[in-house]
Design an enzyme around this catalytic site. Structure first.
Site, PDB file in Angstrom:
ATOM      1  N   PRO A  32      -0.139   5.649   2.068  1.00 28.30           N
ATOM      2  CA  PRO A  32      -0.921   4.409   2.159  1.00 28.30           C
ATOM      3  C   PRO A  32      -0.055   3.304   2.768  1.00 28.30           C
ATOM      4  O   PRO A  32       1.100   3.153   2.390  1.00 28.30           O
ATOM      5  CB  PRO A  32      -1.233   4.092   0.692  1.00 28.30           C
ATOM      6  CG  PRO A  32      -0.125   4.745  -0.089  1.00 28.30           C
ATOM      7  CD  PRO A  32       0.271   5.963   0.703  1.00 28.30           C
TER       8      PRO A  32
ATOM      9  N   ALA B   6      -0.669  -0.800   3.829  1.00 28.12           N
ATOM     10  CA  ALA B   6      -1.510  -1.976   4.029  1.00 28.12           C
ATOM     11  C   ALA B   6      -1.326  -2.488   5.451  1.00 28.12           C
ATOM     12  O   ALA B   6      -0.200  -2.604   5.940  1.00 28.12           O
ATOM     13  CB  ALA B   6      -1.131  -3.048   3.010  1.00 28.12           C
TER      14      ALA B   6
ATOM     15  N   GLN C  18      -6.424   3.947  -2.878  1.00 31.55           N
ATOM     16  CA  GLN C  18      -5.371   3.416  -3.743  1.00 31.55           C
ATOM     17  C   GLN C  18      -5.738   2.030  -4.253  1.00 31.55           C
ATOM     18  O   GLN C  18      -6.168   1.175  -3.480  1.00 31.55           O
ATOM     19  CB  GLN C  18      -4.040   3.320  -2.989  1.00 31.55           C
ATOM     20  CG  GLN C  18      -2.903   2.923  -3.929  1.00 31.55           C
ATOM     21  CD  GLN C  18      -1.598   2.601  -3.221  1.00 31.55           C
ATOM     22  OE1 GLN C  18      -1.527   1.640  -2.444  1.00 31.55           O
ATOM     23  NE2 GLN C  18      -0.569   3.368  -3.493  1.00 31.55           N
TER      24      GLN C  18
ATOM     25  N   CYS D 223       4.537  -1.131  -4.829  1.00 33.17           N
ATOM     26  CA  CYS D 223       4.575  -2.257  -3.887  1.00 33.17           C
ATOM     27  C   CYS D 223       5.644  -3.268  -4.308  1.00 33.17           C
ATOM     28  O   CYS D 223       5.643  -3.753  -5.440  1.00 33.17           O
ATOM     29  CB  CYS D 223       3.208  -2.931  -3.799  1.00 33.17           C
ATOM     30  SG  CYS D 223       3.213  -4.302  -2.626  1.00 33.17           S
TER      31      CYS D 223
ATOM     32  N   ASP E 129      11.708   8.045   4.400  1.00 30.87           N
ATOM     33  CA  ASP E 129      12.586   8.368   5.522  1.00 30.87           C
ATOM     34  C   ASP E 129      12.290   9.704   6.186  1.00 30.87           C
ATOM     35  O   ASP E 129      13.211  10.391   6.622  1.00 30.87           O
ATOM     36  CB  ASP E 129      14.064   8.336   5.094  1.00 30.87           C
ATOM     37  CG  ASP E 129      14.535   6.923   4.794  1.00 30.87           C
ATOM     38  OD1 ASP E 129      13.775   5.972   5.060  1.00 30.87           O
ATOM     39  OD2 ASP E 129      15.661   6.770   4.280  1.00 30.87           O
TER      40      ASP E 129
HETATM   41  C1  LIG Z   1       3.622  -1.789   6.552  1.00 31.79           C
HETATM   42  C2  LIG Z   1       3.705  -1.011   5.259  1.00 31.79           C
HETATM   43  C3  LIG Z   1       2.685  -1.126   4.335  1.00 31.79           C
HETATM   44  C4  LIG Z   1       2.735  -0.413   3.135  1.00 31.79           C
HETATM   45  N1  LIG Z   1       1.680  -0.505   2.261  1.00 31.79           N
HETATM   46  C5  LIG Z   1       1.672   0.285   1.149  1.00 31.79           C
HETATM   47  C6  LIG Z   1       0.536   0.326   0.286  1.00 31.79           C
HETATM   48  O1  LIG Z   1      -0.490  -0.330   0.518  1.00 31.79           O
HETATM   49  N2  LIG Z   1       0.607   1.133  -0.811  1.00 31.79           N
HETATM   50  C7  LIG Z   1       1.713   1.883  -1.103  1.00 31.79           C
HETATM   51  O2  LIG Z   1       1.733   2.604  -2.106  1.00 31.79           O
HETATM   52  N3  LIG Z   1       2.793   1.878  -0.284  1.00 31.79           N
HETATM   53  C8  LIG Z   1       2.786   1.108   0.820  1.00 31.79           C
HETATM   54  N4  LIG Z   1       3.859   1.162   1.675  1.00 31.79           N
HETATM   55  C9  LIG Z   1       4.976   2.077   1.387  1.00 31.79           C
HETATM   56  C10 LIG Z   1       4.818   3.423   2.102  1.00 31.79           C
HETATM   57  O3  LIG Z   1       3.657   4.097   1.653  1.00 31.79           O
HETATM   58  C11 LIG Z   1       6.049   4.327   1.869  1.00 31.79           C
HETATM   59  O4  LIG Z   1       6.192   4.541   0.491  1.00 31.79           O
HETATM   60  C12 LIG Z   1       7.347   3.720   2.403  1.00 31.79           C
HETATM   61  O5  LIG Z   1       7.154   3.122   3.669  1.00 31.79           O
HETATM   62  C13 LIG Z   1       8.448   4.769   2.482  1.00 31.79           C
HETATM   63  O6  LIG Z   1       8.114   5.817   3.350  1.00 31.79           O
HETATM   64  P1  LIG Z   1       8.739   5.916   4.859  1.00 31.79           P
HETATM   65  O7  LIG Z   1      10.232   5.872   4.704  1.00 31.79           O
HETATM   66  O8  LIG Z   1       8.207   7.220   5.376  1.00 31.79           O
HETATM   67  O9  LIG Z   1       8.256   4.715   5.604  1.00 31.79           O
HETATM   68  C14 LIG Z   1       3.835   0.426   2.853  1.00 31.79           C
HETATM   69  C15 LIG Z   1       4.878   0.529   3.801  1.00 31.79           C
HETATM   70  C16 LIG Z   1       4.821  -0.169   4.984  1.00 31.79           C
HETATM   71  C17 LIG Z   1       5.942  -0.014   5.982  1.00 31.79           C
END
Ligand SMILES: Cc1cc2nc3c(=O)[nH]c(=O)nc-3n(C[C@H](O)[C@H](O)[C@H](O)COP(=O)(O)O)c2cc1C
Length: 323
Positions: A16, A18, A70, A101, A204
């Site tokens: 997810p 936002a 979510q 969050c 990551d």
């Molecule tokens: C722009 C943005 C918005 C996000 N919004 C949410 C969200 O609405 N709900 C949530 O559980 N995590 C949110 N996250 C976290 C991501 O789901 C994820 O846990 C986090 O980016 C780590 O994963 P990655 O290293 O693959 O980016 C958001 C991350 C980013 C970068």
């Protein structure tokens, strides 16, 4: 893998996000191999106050199953009501609770990762959502803990399992880290070893090899990809192939990637209106052009699109000028 009663036949999920994972982007990610998608977070309070603008965020695309909506919030009564609204109106197969969050406005209010600082309340919230969910599986997405001195993902995940949730997703960072540093996958492994319900590993994963590695290191059941798929939904088919031991396909040529981007923007425009979709497309289109040689001029142009016609014009220029 099974989330409660829900079958998921791919080990690669879209996280997810936002402002990013709207209906258009989720549709494209699914087409390209994401077997499970989660909406942007939806405010439980806004749902309870029947805020009209909130309802479209939890709408799923046609054929977008299995998928989760979510919700975030920390008032058990409100979360129960919100879960019931989601269950009744969205068609979600799963309801996911945001306990990760880090945004101050959310976390300092006790919502999102703020719930990790109050595990008893987090359990009451999970129990409330389970009551509201009307039998649908409930999952929780969390971080490692609030900060490095208070890492409690294993304890909290165990409490969630005991409360009756069907799976937990763990992002391998603390709330204090926000998105900096590297994700610590060892804690995700510790969560996996402590639970019997499925664990979803997140943090990551930027390549197909990362997807293979995170599942190997953590023993988790599914990998969840977030920032790695910005402008690169082909990462899903690559990760899926790598996990199935098949050759990892290259992304298609630029012209075809642009066509995919435009298709995404049209889907979003049909769902939320051309004006908002085009404003949001600026960022997505710039991501699609990341790493493309000599794209500076067109990256600047995509930052000003206002209509689908603008997008089509810019796309024709990109296809003419760039490879
Ligand atoms: C722009 C943005 C918005 C996000 N919004 C949410 C969200 O609405 N709900 C949530 O559980 N995590 C949110 N996250 C976290 C991501 O789901 C994820 O846990 C986090 O980016 C780590 O994963 P990655 O290293 O693959 O980016 C958001 C991350 C980013 C970068």
């Amino acid at each position: 893998m099974k989330l409660g009663t829900v079958n998921i036949d791919s080990r690669v999920a879209l996280a997810p996000m936002a402002g990013v994972t709207d209906l258009g982007f989720r549709a494209i990610c699914r087409e390209l191999g994401a077997g499970y998608t989660v909406t942007e977070m939806v405010s439980a309070k806004a749902l309870c106050y029947q805020d009209k603008k909130t309802l479209p965020i939890m709408e799923l695309g046609s054929g977008e199953h299995p998928a989760a909506v979510q919700i975030f919030g920390s008032d058990p009564a409100c979360m129960e009501e919100a879960a019931a609204i989601v269950a009744e109106r969205s068609g979600a197969d799963v309801i996911d609770i945001n306990m990760g969050c880090p945004v101050p406005k959310v976390a300092n209010n006790g919502d999102g990762s703020g719930l990790m600082r109050d595990p008893e309340k987090a359990v009451r919230v999970a129990e409330a959502v389970l009551r509201g969910a009307g039998g649908r599986p409930v999952t929780v997405k969390m971080r490692l803990g609030w900060d490095k001195g208070s890492i409690n993902c294993v304890e909290l995940a165990k409490a969630m399992e005991q409360a009756g949730v069907s799976a937990v997703a763990v992002h391998g960072r603390t709330r204090s880290q926000m998105y900096s540093g590297t994700a610590n996958w060892d804690y995700i492994r510790a969560v996996k070893q402590a639970l019997t319900i499925p664990v979803i590993a997140n943090g990551d994963v930027f390549s197909a090899e990362d997807a293979v590695r995170i599942l190997k290191v953590t023993g988790a059941d599914m990998v969840m990809i977030a920032r790695g798929c910005f402008g690169n939904p082909w990462l899903f088919q690559q990760a899926k192939a790598a996990l199935e031991g098949k050759p990892v396909p290259d992304p298609p040529p630029l012209a075809q990637r642009c066509d995919t981007a435009v298709r995404q923007f049209r889907l979003s425009a049909a769902h939320k209106g051309e004006k908002i979709a085009c404003l949001e497309a600026r960022r997505h289109y710039a991501w699609y052009l990341k790493g493309v040689p000599y794209a500076g001029y067109w990256k600047e142009k995509v930052c000003h699109v206002e209509t689908m016609e603008d997008i089509d014009r810019v796309t024709a220029g990109i296809k003419r000028d760039l490879k």
